[in-house]
Design a protein around this motif. Sequence first.
Motif, PDB file in Angstrom:
ATOM      1  N   LYS A 133       0.842  -1.193   0.000  1.00 39.70           N
ATOM      2  CA  LYS A 133       0.000   0.000   0.000  1.00 39.70           C
ATOM      3  C   LYS A 133       0.878   1.244   0.000  1.00 39.70           C
ATOM      4  CE  LYS A 133      -3.789  -2.031   2.717  1.00 39.70           C
ATOM      5  NZ  LYS A 133      -4.578  -1.911   3.981  1.00 39.70           N
ATOM      6  N   VAL A 134       0.401   2.279  -0.663  1.00 43.77           N
ATOM      7  CA  VAL A 134       1.024   3.601  -0.593  1.00 43.77           C
ATOM      8  C   VAL A 134      -0.088   4.597  -0.275  1.00 43.77           C
ATOM      9  CG1 VAL A 134       2.282   5.408  -1.802  1.00 43.77           C
ATOM     10  CG2 VAL A 134       2.862   3.007  -2.213  1.00 43.77           C
ATOM     11  N   ILE A 135       0.116   5.355   0.789  1.00 46.86           N
ATOM     12  CA  ILE A 135      -0.891   6.303   1.258  1.00 46.86           C
ATOM     13  C   ILE A 135      -0.208   7.642   1.470  1.00 46.86           C
ATOM     14  CG2 ILE A 135      -2.626   6.780   3.039  1.00 46.86           C
ATOM     15  CD1 ILE A 135      -2.151   3.650   3.727  1.00 46.86           C
ATOM     16  N   ALA A 136      -0.863   8.726   1.100  1.00 51.52           N
ATOM     17  CA  ALA A 136      -0.273  10.058   1.268  1.00 51.52           C
ATOM     18  C   ALA A 136      -1.297  11.014   1.855  1.00 51.52           C
ATOM     19  CB  ALA A 136       0.241  10.596  -0.069  1.00 51.52           C
ATOM     20  N   SER A 137      -0.826  11.911   2.692  1.00 46.47           N
ATOM     21  CA  SER A 137      -1.655  13.015   3.155  1.00 46.47           C
ATOM     22  C   SER A 137      -2.167  13.772   1.936  1.00 46.47           C
ATOM     23  CB  SER A 137      -0.818  13.943   4.044  1.00 46.47           C
ATOM     24  OG  SER A 137      -1.375  15.236   4.105  1.00 46.47           O
ATOM     25  N   VAL A 140      -0.816  19.465  -0.269  1.00 51.99           N
ATOM     26  CA  VAL A 140      -0.073  19.601  -1.526  1.00 51.99           C
ATOM     27  C   VAL A 140       1.368  19.119  -1.399  1.00 51.99           C
ATOM     28  CG1 VAL A 140       0.895  21.299  -3.125  1.00 51.99           C
ATOM     29  CG2 VAL A 140      -1.507  21.437  -2.484  1.00 51.99           C
ATOM     30  N   ARG A 141       2.074  19.524  -0.364  1.00 51.97           N
ATOM     31  CA  ARG A 141       3.487  19.166  -0.245  1.00 51.97           C
ATOM     32  C   ARG A 141       3.688  17.654  -0.109  1.00 51.97           C
ATOM     33  NH1 ARG A 141       1.807  22.115   4.189  1.00 51.97           N
ATOM     34  NH2 ARG A 141       2.142  21.302   6.317  1.00 51.97           N
ATOM     35  N   ALA A 142       2.745  16.968   0.547  1.00 57.19           N
ATOM     36  CA  ALA A 142       2.835  15.512   0.673  1.00 57.19           C
ATOM     37  C   ALA A 142       2.490  14.839  -0.651  1.00 57.19           C
ATOM     38  CB  ALA A 142       1.915  15.020   1.778  1.00 57.19           C
ATOM     39  N   GLN A 143       1.485  15.367  -1.360  1.00 59.36           N
ATOM     40  CA  GLN A 143       1.101  14.803  -2.649  1.00 59.36           C
ATOM     41  C   GLN A 143       2.236  14.948  -3.659  1.00 59.36           C
ATOM     42  OE1 GLN A 143      -2.086  13.430  -3.852  1.00 59.36           O
ATOM     43  NE2 GLN A 143      -2.269  13.045  -1.647  1.00 59.36           N
ATOM     44  N   GLU A 144       2.886  16.099  -3.673  1.00 54.86           N
ATOM     45  CA  GLU A 144       3.999  16.313  -4.606  1.00 54.86           C
ATOM     46  C   GLU A 144       5.173  15.400  -4.260  1.00 54.86           C
ATOM     47  OE1 GLU A 144       3.188  20.993  -5.856  1.00 54.86           O
ATOM     48  OE2 GLU A 144       4.801  20.502  -4.451  1.00 54.86           O
ATOM     49  N   ILE A 148       6.762  12.287  -6.741  1.00 53.96           N
ATOM     50  CA  ILE A 148       8.174  12.167  -7.131  1.00 53.96           C
ATOM     51  C   ILE A 148       8.727  10.807  -6.705  1.00 53.96           C
ATOM     52  CG2 ILE A 148      10.489  13.102  -6.728  1.00 53.96           C
ATOM     53  CD1 ILE A 148       9.112  15.868  -6.396  1.00 53.96           C
ATOM     54  N   ILE A 149       8.386  10.369  -5.505  1.00 59.46           N
ATOM     55  CA  ILE A 149       8.851   9.061  -5.019  1.00 59.46           C
ATOM     56  C   ILE A 149       8.318   7.944  -5.896  1.00 59.46           C
ATOM     57  CG2 ILE A 149       8.566   7.404  -3.125  1.00 59.46           C
ATOM     58  CD1 ILE A 149       8.791   9.755  -1.184  1.00 59.46           C
ATOM     59  N   LEU A 150       7.060   8.059  -6.321  1.00 57.35           N
ATOM     60  CA  LEU A 150       6.440   7.008  -7.134  1.00 57.35           C
ATOM     61  C   LEU A 150       7.108   6.860  -8.493  1.00 57.35           C
ATOM     62  CD1 LEU A 150       2.740   7.689  -6.162  1.00 57.35           C
ATOM     63  CD2 LEU A 150       3.946   5.523  -5.813  1.00 57.35           C
ATOM     64  N   THR A 158      -2.069   4.458  -9.784  1.00 57.22           N
ATOM     65  CA  THR A 158      -3.528   4.516  -9.682  1.00 57.22           C
ATOM     66  C   THR A 158      -4.042   3.898  -8.379  1.00 57.22           C
ATOM     67  OG1 THR A 158      -3.837   2.388 -10.821  1.00 57.22           O
ATOM     68  CG2 THR A 158      -3.703   4.372 -12.190  1.00 57.22           C
ATOM     69  N   LYS A 159      -3.177   3.180  -7.666  1.00 60.98           N
ATOM     70  CA  LYS A 159      -3.581   2.532  -6.418  1.00 60.98           C
ATOM     71  C   LYS A 159      -3.186   3.325  -5.170  1.00 60.98           C
ATOM     72  CE  LYS A 159      -3.494  -2.157  -8.323  1.00 60.98           C
ATOM     73  NZ  LYS A 159      -2.930  -3.528  -8.184  1.00 60.98           N
ATOM     74  N   VAL A 160      -2.600   4.492  -5.374  1.00 62.22           N
ATOM     75  CA  VAL A 160      -2.210   5.326  -4.235  1.00 62.22           C
ATOM     76  C   VAL A 160      -3.459   5.926  -3.592  1.00 62.22           C
ATOM     77  CG1 VAL A 160      -0.926   7.366  -3.511  1.00 62.22           C
ATOM     78  CG2 VAL A 160       0.013   5.861  -5.259  1.00 62.22           C
ATOM     79  N   LYS A 161      -3.511   5.896  -2.268  1.00 58.17           N
ATOM     80  CA  LYS A 161      -4.641   6.440  -1.532  1.00 58.17           C
ATOM     81  C   LYS A 161      -4.262   7.780  -0.908  1.00 58.17           C
ATOM     82  CE  LYS A 161      -7.044   2.642  -2.165  1.00 58.17           C
ATOM     83  NZ  LYS A 161      -8.225   2.619  -3.078  1.00 58.17           N
TER      84      LYS A 161
END
Length: 288
Positions: A133-137, A140-144, A148-150, A158-161
């Motif tokens: 699983k990959v989950i992000a806050s 904006v700063r967490a999404q960006e 980049i990590i992905l 498409t499976k990131v939450k």
Amino acid sequence: MRKFAAFACGTGAGFAAYYFQKLRDPLQVVHNSWTNSERHISECALWDSNWDFRDPKSLARPMKNDKPQEQNRYNADLEKNTSKYARHIILIRHGEYLDVGETDETHHLTDRGRLQAKYTGKRLHELGIKWDKVIASNMVRAQETAEIILDEIDFDKTKVKSCSYLREGAPIPPQPPVGHWKPEASFFRDGARIEAAFRRYFHRALPDQEKESYTLIVGHGNVIRYFVCRALQFPAEGWLRININHASITWLTISPSGNVSIKYLGDTGFIPAKHLTNRIPREAKNVV
């Protein structure tokens, strides 16, 4: 001579009984094994094995009697509710960003922050982890940072939450108190949400999990520091005593027994020293 032999035998039996009783005391065994000391262990140092309320004994229906049939049923319940594999939770703090504008939408990563995220992505790729699983806050700063990590790791974007519970905030009033920072309203607003995020993501594996799992969470400094304190059962009020750099890696492992260990805490050894940061830049410069 006979009296002496009887005395010695009786004394030996007394010592044997004493030490047998000591060995029956698990706390005493810990003392003997680790410290050879009689000093009392502080209550805050004791481990709560049912911290996530998933200890099999708390999930199995209690025995109604001591008949073999009921004991077999109880043992089957224990087995059904017992975790078999570990969960690895890897926490990444977002990269450096600029706190400009009045809304989160304007808080973008700096050039250095994007570079930090790239280094972190490469490091995660080198570790060869197969992510479950990959989950992000959803800030904006967490999404960006996550995006980049992905680009560097093997995971379907498409499976990131996205999770609003992971947003930055003030989890709990810190100890020692910070005189210049007293956001009482922030603690009231954010604390329950951040605690809910901890309960959502931190727990031992489900009994049907068939292998060790790896969850990547991209979030924020305050939230990660609070998670570390809660997961290790340290006083949560100590979260502000921990400092972690931007784009750092913190790795926690939850064993099937519910024990929790930490492998990395704010690791940034893979980022060149000149690119290390942990605070918002004072000047609005977007250069490396």
